[in-house]
Structure formats: structure tokens, C-alpha cells
Write a protein that holds these residues in place. Sequence first.
Motif: not given
Length: 151
Positions: A32-46, A50-59
Amino acid sequence: MKLADTALEPSASTEQFTIRLSSTRRSARLARRLTAERLAAWGIPYDSEPSHAAVAVTAEMAANAITHGRLPGRDFRLWLARLPGGVRIEVADTRPERLPKAAATSPTGPDALEAETGRGLLLVAAYADKWGCQTRDAHTKTVWAEIMHPS
């Protein structure tokens, strides 16, 4: 928001991230944490939707991998890819015979609201624009989801 048989396939130039993690609760949190960090590195803010959705789905997908897809001593794999206008999340585990059921409706019955399990794929279906499951070989299955966002 639907179970799909096909999805966008990332090209060779797509930004990607992959990691193998042990099938433990600690690793599910790390995914979950790595997903949030990678998305932030790709320009999708924490703090973005979209970041919240991706983190929830990954979790949820990582939790399912360690709960339902685990074999002792075998890892699960998290793979992320940046798509044009979105992100693709894949979690592969070692139980190809345990395919997820489509989450078309919510659990029903008097204990549905108190149930601690059984609603995870509803969450994936609610957040993802498309999701599905593939068995690519005799030893693994991959649950994937695509979350699109405005560019």
C-alpha cells in the motif's frame, strides 16, 4: 467498475514498478505504501482521488493475496504501470485455483453489515474503472485493476 476480460496492455515504454513481497500482513501494508509513493513519483499526488483509489485497491488485492492466495514460503508480486490517463495495478499470488468471484452485488442478510470479510472485491469494483483476474500459468493467478484519472 466492471469485471473485464481484457484491459489496456502497457507498452514497453510505460513506466513500471514491480516487487516481490512475502505473504504477510506487514508486506500488504508495505504494498500500500509503495503504491502511494510510486504514484507520487509519477506525478499523482498522495492526497488526490486517484491515489486514494489506487492505494485502497492495492490494499485489498494484497490482503486477498495473503489471505486466500498464500502458500507457505511463497511470495506475492505487486506490479504497477503508468498508463495514458491512469494506472494499472496487478497482484499475483500462488493459488491459481482460487479465482475471485465477480462482485456484482453486496453481501446480504442480517449479518452483512457486521461481517469482517466478503466485501473486498466490491471495493475493488467500486474504485476501479476495470478489473479482472488472469491465470497466466499453472502456478499463479493475477488480479488486476485499472484506475483512470484526468490528465
